[in-house]
Design a protein around this motif. Sequence first.
Motif, PDB file in Angstrom:
ATOM      1  N   ARG A  33       0.956  32.759  -4.969  1.00  0.00           N
ATOM      2  CA  ARG A  33       0.796  33.173  -6.370  1.00  0.00           C
ATOM      3  C   ARG A  33       0.979  31.932  -7.251  1.00  0.00           C
ATOM      4  O   ARG A  33       2.063  31.354  -7.306  1.00  0.00           O
ATOM      5  N   ALA A  34      -0.091  31.527  -7.911  1.00  0.00           N
ATOM      6  CA  ALA A  34      -0.076  30.298  -8.720  1.00  0.00           C
ATOM      7  C   ALA A  34      -0.199  30.628 -10.199  1.00  0.00           C
ATOM      8  O   ALA A  34      -1.080  31.402 -10.597  1.00  0.00           O
ATOM      9  N   PHE A  35       0.665  30.023 -10.996  1.00  0.00           N
ATOM     10  CA  PHE A  35       0.612  30.160 -12.453  1.00  0.00           C
ATOM     11  C   PHE A  35       0.039  28.874 -13.033  1.00  0.00           C
ATOM     12  O   PHE A  35       0.573  27.786 -12.790  1.00  0.00           O
ATOM     13  N   ILE A  36      -1.043  28.998 -13.784  1.00  0.00           N
ATOM     14  CA  ILE A  36      -1.666  27.821 -14.409  1.00  0.00           C
ATOM     15  C   ILE A  36      -1.520  27.934 -15.920  1.00  0.00           C
ATOM     16  O   ILE A  36      -2.004  28.894 -16.529  1.00  0.00           O
ATOM     17  N   ALA A  37      -0.831  26.953 -16.510  1.00  0.00           N
ATOM     18  CA  ALA A  37      -0.602  26.943 -17.952  1.00  0.00           C
ATOM     19  C   ALA A  37      -1.716  26.166 -18.625  1.00  0.00           C
ATOM     20  O   ALA A  37      -1.683  24.941 -18.661  1.00  0.00           O
ATOM     21  N   GLY A  38      -2.730  26.870 -19.091  1.00  0.00           N
ATOM     22  CA  GLY A  38      -3.838  26.227 -19.784  1.00  0.00           C
ATOM     23  C   GLY A  38      -5.145  26.392 -19.041  1.00  0.00           C
ATOM     24  O   GLY A  38      -5.200  26.287 -17.812  1.00  0.00           O
ATOM     25  N   PRO A  45     -10.699  22.440 -13.604  1.00  0.00           N
ATOM     26  CA  PRO A  45     -10.800  22.079 -12.180  1.00  0.00           C
ATOM     27  C   PRO A  45      -9.674  22.653 -11.336  1.00  0.00           C
ATOM     28  O   PRO A  45      -9.897  23.024 -10.178  1.00  0.00           O
ATOM     29  N   ILE A  46      -8.478  22.741 -11.909  1.00  0.00           N
ATOM     30  CA  ILE A  46      -7.351  23.290 -11.134  1.00  0.00           C
ATOM     31  C   ILE A  46      -7.679  24.721 -10.704  1.00  0.00           C
ATOM     32  O   ILE A  46      -7.581  25.077  -9.529  1.00  0.00           O
ATOM     33  N   SER A  47      -8.076  25.543 -11.667  1.00  0.00           N
ATOM     34  CA  SER A  47      -8.311  26.965 -11.349  1.00  0.00           C
ATOM     35  C   SER A  47      -9.548  27.136 -10.474  1.00  0.00           C
ATOM     36  O   SER A  47      -9.558  27.966  -9.558  1.00  0.00           O
ATOM     37  N   ILE A  48     -10.584  26.348 -10.716  1.00  0.00           N
ATOM     38  CA  ILE A  48     -11.804  26.459  -9.902  1.00  0.00           C
ATOM     39  C   ILE A  48     -11.484  26.131  -8.437  1.00  0.00           C
ATOM     40  O   ILE A  48     -11.861  26.879  -7.522  1.00  0.00           O
ATOM     41  N   TYR A  49     -10.766  25.033  -8.209  1.00  0.00           N
ATOM     42  CA  TYR A  49     -10.507  24.628  -6.816  1.00  0.00           C
ATOM     43  C   TYR A  49      -9.464  25.513  -6.142  1.00  0.00           C
ATOM     44  O   TYR A  49      -9.547  25.732  -4.926  1.00  0.00           O
ATOM     45  N   LEU A  50      -8.506  26.011  -6.887  1.00  0.00           N
ATOM     46  CA  LEU A  50      -7.533  26.927  -6.254  1.00  0.00           C
ATOM     47  C   LEU A  50      -8.196  28.264  -5.950  1.00  0.00           C
ATOM     48  O   LEU A  50      -7.930  28.873  -4.906  1.00  0.00           O
ATOM     49  N   ALA A  51      -9.067  28.736  -6.840  1.00  0.00           N
ATOM     50  CA  ALA A  51      -9.796  29.981  -6.575  1.00  0.00           C
ATOM     51  C   ALA A  51     -10.734  29.800  -5.381  1.00  0.00           C
ATOM     52  O   ALA A  51     -10.780  30.643  -4.473  1.00  0.00           O
ATOM     53  N   ALA A  52     -11.447  28.690  -5.366  1.00  0.00           N
ATOM     54  CA  ALA A  52     -12.389  28.448  -4.269  1.00  0.00           C
ATOM     55  C   ALA A  52     -11.669  28.316  -2.935  1.00  0.00           C
ATOM     56  O   ALA A  52     -12.186  28.735  -1.892  1.00  0.00           O
ATOM     57  N   ILE A  60      -3.574  32.737 -15.349  1.00  0.00           N
ATOM     58  CA  ILE A  60      -3.862  31.654 -16.298  1.00  0.00           C
ATOM     59  C   ILE A  60      -3.522  32.142 -17.703  1.00  0.00           C
ATOM     60  O   ILE A  60      -3.948  33.234 -18.104  1.00  0.00           O
ATOM     61  N   VAL A  61      -2.770  31.326 -18.421  1.00  0.00           N
ATOM     62  CA  VAL A  61      -2.438  31.663 -19.806  1.00  0.00           C
ATOM     63  C   VAL A  61      -2.967  30.565 -20.724  1.00  0.00           C
ATOM     64  O   VAL A  61      -2.719  29.375 -20.491  1.00  0.00           O
ATOM     65  N   ASP A  62      -3.706  30.976 -21.727  1.00  0.00           N
ATOM     66  CA  ASP A  62      -4.220  30.022 -22.719  1.00  0.00           C
ATOM     67  C   ASP A  62      -4.395  30.767 -24.041  1.00  0.00           C
ATOM     68  O   ASP A  62      -4.928  31.879 -24.072  1.00  0.00           O
ATOM     69  N   GLN A  63      -3.978  30.145 -25.116  1.00  0.00           N
ATOM     70  CA  GLN A  63      -4.000  30.806 -26.425  1.00  0.00           C
ATOM     71  C   GLN A  63      -5.306  30.616 -27.199  1.00  0.00           C
ATOM     72  O   GLN A  63      -5.546  31.280 -28.207  1.00  0.00           O
ATOM     73  N   ASP A  64      -6.148  29.705 -26.730  1.00  0.00           N
ATOM     74  CA  ASP A  64      -7.291  29.262 -27.537  1.00  0.00           C
ATOM     75  C   ASP A  64      -8.576  30.050 -27.297  1.00  0.00           C
ATOM     76  O   ASP A  64      -8.712  30.751 -26.312  1.00  0.00           O
ATOM     77  N   ARG A  65      -9.510  29.820 -28.201  1.00  0.00           N
ATOM     78  CA  ARG A  65     -10.889  30.276 -28.029  1.00  0.00           C
ATOM     79  C   ARG A  65     -11.772  29.066 -27.747  1.00  0.00           C
ATOM     80  O   ARG A  65     -11.444  27.948 -28.146  1.00  0.00           O
ATOM     81  N   VAL A  66     -12.870  29.304 -27.071  1.00  0.00           N
ATOM     82  CA  VAL A  66     -13.775  28.215 -26.694  1.00  0.00           C
ATOM     83  C   VAL A  66     -14.475  27.662 -27.936  1.00  0.00           C
ATOM     84  O   VAL A  66     -15.019  28.418 -28.746  1.00  0.00           O
ATOM     85  N   ASN A 102      -7.133  37.691  -6.616  1.00  0.00           N
ATOM     86  CA  ASN A 102      -6.715  38.339  -7.866  1.00  0.00           C
ATOM     87  C   ASN A 102      -6.552  37.279  -8.949  1.00  0.00           C
ATOM     88  O   ASN A 102      -5.752  36.359  -8.783  1.00  0.00           O
ATOM     89  N   VAL A 103      -7.316  37.427 -10.007  1.00  0.00           N
ATOM     90  CA  VAL A 103      -7.177  36.510 -11.146  1.00  0.00           C
ATOM     91  C   VAL A 103      -6.702  37.324 -12.347  1.00  0.00           C
ATOM     92  O   VAL A 103      -7.316  38.334 -12.704  1.00  0.00           O
ATOM     93  N   GLU A 104      -5.575  36.876 -12.923  1.00  0.00           N
ATOM     94  CA  GLU A 104      -5.057  37.518 -14.136  1.00  0.00           C
ATOM     95  C   GLU A 104      -5.101  36.470 -15.232  1.00  0.00           C
ATOM     96  O   GLU A 104      -4.709  35.332 -14.993  1.00  0.00           O
ATOM     97  N   THR A 105      -5.561  36.866 -16.402  1.00  0.00           N
ATOM     98  CA  THR A 105      -5.531  35.905 -17.507  1.00  0.00           C
ATOM     99  C   THR A 105      -4.915  36.558 -18.730  1.00  0.00           C
ATOM    100  O   THR A 105      -4.940  37.783 -18.878  1.00  0.00           O
ATOM    101  N   SER A 106      -4.367  35.714 -19.587  1.00  0.00           N
ATOM    102  CA  SER A 106      -3.730  36.223 -20.791  1.00  0.00           C
ATOM    103  C   SER A 106      -3.962  35.241 -21.930  1.00  0.00           C
ATOM    104  O   SER A 106      -3.771  34.032 -21.761  1.00  0.00           O
ATOM    105  N   CYS A 107      -4.379  35.781 -23.075  1.00  0.00           N
ATOM    106  CA  CYS A 107      -4.593  34.949 -24.259  1.00  0.00           C
ATOM    107  C   CYS A 107      -3.342  35.007 -25.113  1.00  0.00           C
ATOM    108  O   CYS A 107      -3.196  35.910 -25.948  1.00  0.00           O
TER     109      CYS A 107
END
Lengths: 246, 90
Positions: A33-38, A45-52, A60-66, A102-107
């Motif tokens: 279970r990996a928590f990625i801040a941002g 790349p962190i999330s892409i390679y860990l998911a792959a 993954i938690v990130d407050q921003d919009r693209v 399982n991917v969980e994300t939170s804004c």
Amino acid sequence: MAILTANELERYDRQIMMEEIGQKGQEKLKNARAFIAGAGGLGSPISIYLAAAGVGTIRIVDQDRVDLSNLNRQVLHWNDDIGETKAGSALAKLADLNPTINVETSCETITDKNISHLVAGFDLIVDAMDNFPTRYLLNKAALDMNIPFFHGAVRGFEGRAMTIIPGKTACLRCMYKGPIPEEKFPVIGVAPAVIGSIQATEVIKFIIGIGDLLENRMLVYDGLTMNFAEYKIKKNPNCDHCSYSM
Amino acid sequence: MSIKVHIHKTHRQSTDGKEVVKTTGNSVGECLKNLVETYPGMQDVLFEKNGKLRNLIEVYVNHESAYPDELKKAVKDGDEIHLTFMLAGG
């Protein structure tokens, strides 16, 4: 330990072939279970390679919009995502890349109030932030909750990475001299691509229990000269974050 | 007695573009004082107005962190000092 399905055995065939990983290593990745801040330049790349690679649960938690200005480096997000939350954009891409995890994300904003709740139950925390105050919040929470912390940062063509094991290694705060002024940092996408990939490599090694981690050593990368340098970092006996665990 | 000081590329505009500057001194502080005498622009790069090393600046001697009390860290002939700075971006 979760058993790999036929689909997963095929999906991860090339890495299961590796003697350092094998089926047992792949099962460890599935259970991790990996928590990625941002979900920005490093988080992409962190999330892409860990998911792959098949890390079973990723939050993954990130407050921003693209924003349009993100797209030179934040490869999780594409032109059609402008205006969407990075959390939502990341979820869509990663679920499409690997629907078996399982991917969980939170804004939301990571604060001293919610951080322990956000990272509770995770095996590791990956630093993909763009500012020091939140990095230090993550560092403190990781130490307090005995969760390994994988640091990375970039600027321009440069970047650095270090792995922090609570109770064992120097931490991010061990060289703290005081607050640092915030800046709008320059960066080209290949720099977080390199550093995020190094962080993901460290995470995979840690989960499986192989190789040598970046413990007590800061790896510094310069893309312009294409050099890697390594600097030894000592655990600070007076560190206000980790001295209790010496 | 010769100490090599490696200058970060962002700061080389203050050292006439030089990546490595040879200097002398028995401590990091003495070496940086000599560096600043040759290249006065490095004063503002490295130090606050009160003479304190800027929070952002990292000092390594022979690839080992000189923190804390970086300026008091002893150096000897042949040692190498690397001056870098913390990165915030992600």
